[in-house]
Design an enzyme around this catalytic site. Structure first.
Site, PDB file in Angstrom:
ATOM      1  N   HIS A 114      10.994  -0.677   4.302  1.00  0.00           N
ATOM      2  CA  HIS A 114      10.289  -1.419   5.358  1.00  0.00           C
ATOM      3  C   HIS A 114       9.947  -2.813   4.878  1.00  0.00           C
ATOM      4  O   HIS A 114       9.553  -3.008   3.728  1.00  0.00           O
ATOM      5  CB  HIS A 114       9.022  -0.690   5.823  1.00  0.00           C
ATOM      6  N   HIS A 158       7.338  -5.685   5.298  1.00  0.00           N
ATOM      7  CA  HIS A 158       6.020  -6.050   5.829  1.00  0.00           C
ATOM      8  C   HIS A 158       6.162  -7.476   6.373  1.00  0.00           C
ATOM      9  O   HIS A 158       6.661  -8.356   5.658  1.00  0.00           O
ATOM     10  CB  HIS A 158       4.965  -6.117   4.721  1.00  0.00           C
TER      11      HIS A 158
HETATM   12  P1  AMP Z   1       4.118   0.379   1.169  1.00  0.00           P
HETATM   13  O1  AMP Z   1       2.888   0.618   0.345  1.00  0.00           O
HETATM   14  O2  AMP Z   1       4.823  -0.901   0.851  1.00  0.00           O
HETATM   15  O3  AMP Z   1       5.056   1.568   1.148  1.00  0.00           O
HETATM   16  O4  AMP Z   1       3.623   0.197   2.654  1.00  0.00           O
HETATM   17  C1  AMP Z   1       3.292   1.258   3.503  1.00  0.00           C
HETATM   18  C2  AMP Z   1       2.718   0.650   4.764  1.00  0.00           C
HETATM   19  O5  AMP Z   1       2.792   1.625   5.787  1.00  0.00           O
HETATM   20  C3  AMP Z   1       1.263   0.238   4.649  1.00  0.00           C
HETATM   21  O6  AMP Z   1       1.113  -1.071   5.208  1.00  0.00           O
HETATM   22  C4  AMP Z   1       0.523   1.299   5.472  1.00  0.00           C
HETATM   23  O7  AMP Z   1      -0.637   0.775   6.083  1.00  0.00           O
HETATM   24  C5  AMP Z   1       1.571   1.654   6.491  1.00  0.00           C
HETATM   25  N1  AMP Z   1       1.511   2.997   7.039  1.00  0.00           N
HETATM   26  C6  AMP Z   1       1.354   4.161   6.369  1.00  0.00           C
HETATM   27  N2  AMP Z   1       1.430   5.209   7.221  1.00  0.00           N
HETATM   28  C7  AMP Z   1       1.662   4.706   8.448  1.00  0.00           C
HETATM   29  C8  AMP Z   1       1.821   5.270   9.742  1.00  0.00           C
HETATM   30  N3  AMP Z   1       1.783   6.587   9.944  1.00  0.00           N
HETATM   31  N4  AMP Z   1       2.017   4.441  10.792  1.00  0.00           N
HETATM   32  C9  AMP Z   1       2.052   3.106  10.598  1.00  0.00           C
HETATM   33  N5  AMP Z   1       1.904   2.511   9.410  1.00  0.00           N
HETATM   34  C10 AMP Z   1       1.709   3.288   8.342  1.00  0.00           C
END
Ligand code: AMP
Length: 143
Positions: free
Chosen positions: A96, A98
């Site tokens: 993903h 950001h």
């Molecule tokens: P990372 O730490 O780079 O893997 O980022 C994970 C991101 O996903 C963080 O910004 C979280 O806030 C977001 N996140 C985790 N679970 C969910 C979810 N169920 N729906 C939307 N965002 C999520």
């Protein structure tokens, strides 16, 4: 259509953009207003797992989305970040990007954004809040 973000089953109401190979969702714990995530539809953990077509689609999608969210959230700049692997801070095992709209002095130290992306201790938003934000963004992408 069912869409997973890593292990999480995502409701259609949290998704505001889809393309042939990518989708974008609003964030459960945004670092700043407008912090969204762009993902390949295929659930793969690492950037190296993507095909060339998926990479192209992902970044073209990121460009479209970022110009909209910068304006919508009244920013003047953007942070793009990928945490690619556990040691890089990745917590959800699904590639993903950001995308975070930035404003002057949104953090005292500009690079604090990277510390904030790393933290998981923010309060999660409700599904209603997330669905409302996705509903605000979706019309920009319907054609
Ligand atoms: P990372 O730490 O780079 O893997 O980022 C994970 C991101 O996903 C963080 O910004 C979280 O806030 C977001 N996140 C985790 N679970 C969910 C979810 N169920 N729906 C939307 N965002 C999520």
């Amino acid at each position: 259509m069912t869409q997973y973000f890593g292990q999480y089953l995502i409701r259609q109401s949290e998704i505001f953009f889809t393309s042939e190979l990518s989708f974008a969702l609003v964030n459960l714990k945004p670092v700043l207003p407008g912090h969204v995530l762009v993902c390949p539809k295929r659930v793969v953990p690492r950037f190296k797992d993507l095909t060339k077509d998926e990479i192209t689609d992902l970044w073209v999608s990121a460009q479209k989305i970022s110009s909209i969210i910068e304006t919508h959230f009244k920013g003047d700049s953007l942070t793009y970040a990928i945490q690619d692997g556990k040691s890089a801070g990745q917590t959800v095992e699904h590639v993903h990007i950001h995308i975070i709209p930035r404003r002057p002095k949104d953090f005292e130290e500009n690079d604090q954004i990277y510390t904030e992306i790393e933290k998981a201790d923010r309060k999660p938003r409700t599904y209603e809040e997330m669905a409302a934000e996705a509903a605000e963004l979706r019309p920009y992408f319907s054609n």
